[in-house]
Design a protein around this motif. Sequence first.
Motif, mmCIF file in Angstrom:
data_model
loop_
_atom_site.group_PDB
_atom_site.id
_atom_site.type_symbol
_atom_site.label_atom_id
_atom_site.label_comp_id
_atom_site.label_asym_id
_atom_site.label_seq_id
_atom_site.Cartn_x
_atom_site.Cartn_y
_atom_site.Cartn_z
ATOM 1 N N GLU A 16 0.371 112.362 72.050
ATOM 2 C CA GLU A 16 1.181 113.419 72.641
ATOM 3 C C GLU A 16 1.994 114.153 71.577
ATOM 4 O OE1 GLU A 16 3.352 111.316 75.660
ATOM 5 O OE2 GLU A 16 1.679 111.443 77.083
ATOM 6 N N LYS A 17 2.564 113.412 70.656
ATOM 7 C CA LYS A 17 3.349 114.014 69.574
ATOM 8 C C LYS A 17 2.456 114.875 68.671
ATOM 9 C CE LYS A 17 6.873 112.522 66.305
ATOM 10 N NZ LYS A 17 7.588 111.360 65.769
ATOM 11 N N ALA A 18 1.285 114.352 68.312
ATOM 12 C CA ALA A 18 0.361 115.105 67.463
ATOM 13 C C ALA A 18 -0.131 116.358 68.186
ATOM 14 C CB ALA A 18 -0.816 114.221 67.059
ATOM 15 N N LEU A 22 0.247 120.314 67.149
ATOM 16 C CA LEU A 22 -0.953 121.121 66.914
ATOM 17 C C LEU A 22 -1.254 122.087 68.052
ATOM 18 C CD1 LEU A 22 -3.155 118.245 65.471
ATOM 19 C CD2 LEU A 22 -2.000 120.059 64.184
ATOM 20 N N ASP A 23 -0.339 122.197 68.995
ATOM 21 C CA ASP A 23 -0.487 123.090 70.157
ATOM 22 C C ASP A 23 -1.763 122.782 70.939
ATOM 23 O OD1 ASP A 23 0.388 125.095 71.880
ATOM 24 O OD2 ASP A 23 -0.699 126.654 70.813
ATOM 25 N N ASP A 28 -6.684 116.691 77.091
ATOM 26 C CA ASP A 28 -8.022 116.977 76.574
ATOM 27 C C ASP A 28 -8.509 115.942 75.570
ATOM 28 O OD1 ASP A 28 -8.145 119.291 78.100
ATOM 29 O OD2 ASP A 28 -7.393 120.560 76.476
ATOM 30 N N ILE A 29 -7.645 115.007 75.209
ATOM 31 C CA ILE A 29 -7.977 114.043 74.168
ATOM 32 C C ILE A 29 -8.426 112.728 74.791
ATOM 33 C CG2 ILE A 29 -7.146 112.852 72.098
ATOM 34 C CD1 ILE A 29 -7.139 115.991 71.995
#
Length: 87
Positions: A16-18, A22-23, A28-29
């Motif tokens: 979530e932080k990354a 990275l917007d 989606d991950i």
Amino acid sequence: MVTMSTHPEQWTRWVEKACTALDLDPADIDIDLVHELSKNVSHEVTRPLAPVSSYLLGIAVGRRLERGEPVDAAAQREIADRVPLTD
């Protein structure tokens, strides 16, 4: 070794932080898919190429998005399954 089952909250927080940095949308991950792909490449090809396989998956997903093609979970799995596990 940190695994999904022992530290899923830690992994989720980092993703979530990354994604925020990275917007990207964390929804989606697919952590499991990326982890499985890198593990398979690490064991079947060579360990140093594991992160490269994850990067290639990301590029392939991005290219599909550019072309307006679907990148749902099934499409991401199809892309990951095409990554060769032999050198």
